[in-house]
Design an enzyme around this catalytic site. Sequence first.
Site, short mmCIF file in Angstrom:
data_model
loop_
_atom_site.label_atom_id
_atom_site.label_comp_id
_atom_site.label_asym_id
_atom_site.label_seq_id
_atom_site.Cartn_x
_atom_site.Cartn_y
_atom_site.Cartn_z
N LYS A 184 80.92 74.66 21.36
CA LYS A 184 81.16 76.08 21.69
C LYS A 184 82.25 76.20 22.77
O LYS A 184 82.74 75.20 23.29
CB LYS A 184 79.85 76.73 22.14
C1 LIG Z 1 76.60 83.06 15.39
C2 LIG Z 1 75.65 82.03 15.91
N1 LIG Z 1 74.38 82.38 16.18
C3 LIG Z 1 73.50 81.51 16.67
C4 LIG Z 1 73.84 80.20 16.90
C5 LIG Z 1 72.78 79.26 17.35
O1 LIG Z 1 73.07 78.58 18.52
P1 LIG Z 1 72.48 77.12 18.78
O2 LIG Z 1 73.13 76.17 17.82
O3 LIG Z 1 72.83 76.84 20.20
O4 LIG Z 1 71.02 77.20 18.57
C6 LIG Z 1 75.16 79.78 16.63
C7 LIG Z 1 75.66 78.43 16.88
O5 LIG Z 1 75.29 77.40 16.58
C8 LIG Z 1 76.08 80.71 16.11
O6 LIG Z 1 77.33 80.34 15.82
#
Ligand SMILES: Cc1ncc(COP(=O)(O)O)c(C=O)c1O
Length: 369
Positions: A184
């Site tokens: 990210k």
């Molecule tokens: C649009 C979106 N929502 C939610 C997430 C979930 O985040 P994480 O992977 O940190 O759980 C991500 C990324 O992975 C994402 O790109």
Amino acid sequence: MIPINKPILGNEEKEEVLKVLESGMLTDASYEGGKYTREFEAKLEKILGCKHVIAVNSGTAALHCSLLAIGVKRGDEVIVPSFTFVATANVVLACGARPVFVDIGEDYNIDPAKLKKAITRKTKAIIPVHLYGYPANMDEIREIASKDNIALIEDAAESLGAEYKGRQTGTLSDAGCFSFYATKVVTTGEGGAISTNSDEIAEKVTMIRNHGMVEGYDSRVLGLNYRLPEISAAIGLKQLEKLPSYIRKRRENAEYLNERILDVKGVEFKQSSKDRTHVFYLYTLSVKRSRDDLLESLKKKGIGASVYFRIPVHKTPLYSSLGYGSLKLSKTETAAREVISLPVHPAVTGEQLDFIASEFIKEARKLLK
Ligand SMILES: Cc1ncc(COP(=O)(O)O)c(C=O)c1O
């Protein structure tokens, strides 16, 4: 291969991690959380200009905590886009509620006009996603939500630092949810955070990330272990210091590609508007035809071009098995067929950028003529 995104870590992060290791305090199960976690939260509050930030161990956890905090439960509906990462919808299922998928507009974000039509008496919340780091149309979305007293939770997992009318994404609703996954805009390895100006939501989310406890072993509401480890928070502190320079570089790189690429016929960049700033977590173009051939030829040249998202959430095997497969979301399906993202992360060099632009133009002209 020039990767589509990669974590950028330096000595600052290493030194901070060593400090945590030497302290022996790897985590802290108190209500407030550990020293590094609290510092990380305070720093993020300042950056976002909001009252509370509560750090958790993923973007998924941030979304789940937020939905639990506003009381989403069985029988409720939560409106989400289908053109997103599956986490946006999965957290709705995890609360026992029903995701209602709404189509996107031209900018790949949820379309307020279609959103309005999807509201029912059961609608408990709306989760717009600021896809690729570009803000959704929050004024219109907020107006629709507030008219029917529906909670608004932003999925800002991809948009740390992006602004809508001068305000940070994640601060334009009841709660914003960020991800600090390895690739990210800034990273803590795995990690996430909830931003809110509501004391009530902040208090609930803080309990929920720690099994609903306040003073220890006194669970008051349903929660889980969503605590951020101290090593992750320490990395995040150093990453946040670099956020402005990371964003600057991403923007410069994206602007360079836009200048070089956009006169190719059949290629379009769709995420720009005077009232919003983009952080270019992903620099994404639409190509009218032959997207997959273009993708393959760029990959063969060592360019890590990628597609987010090839399968809309409602078409995945899980959601098809839940009966969503025949749902028609035409703009979502077109985008899934046409989008292609190119590397613009801060570690892409000028030489690499020139190579990406030249190869893209060459291949796209051949395939789209
Ligand atoms: C649009 C979106 N929502 C939610 C997430 C979930 O985040 P994480 O992977 O940190 O759980 C991500 C990324 O992975 C994402 O790109």
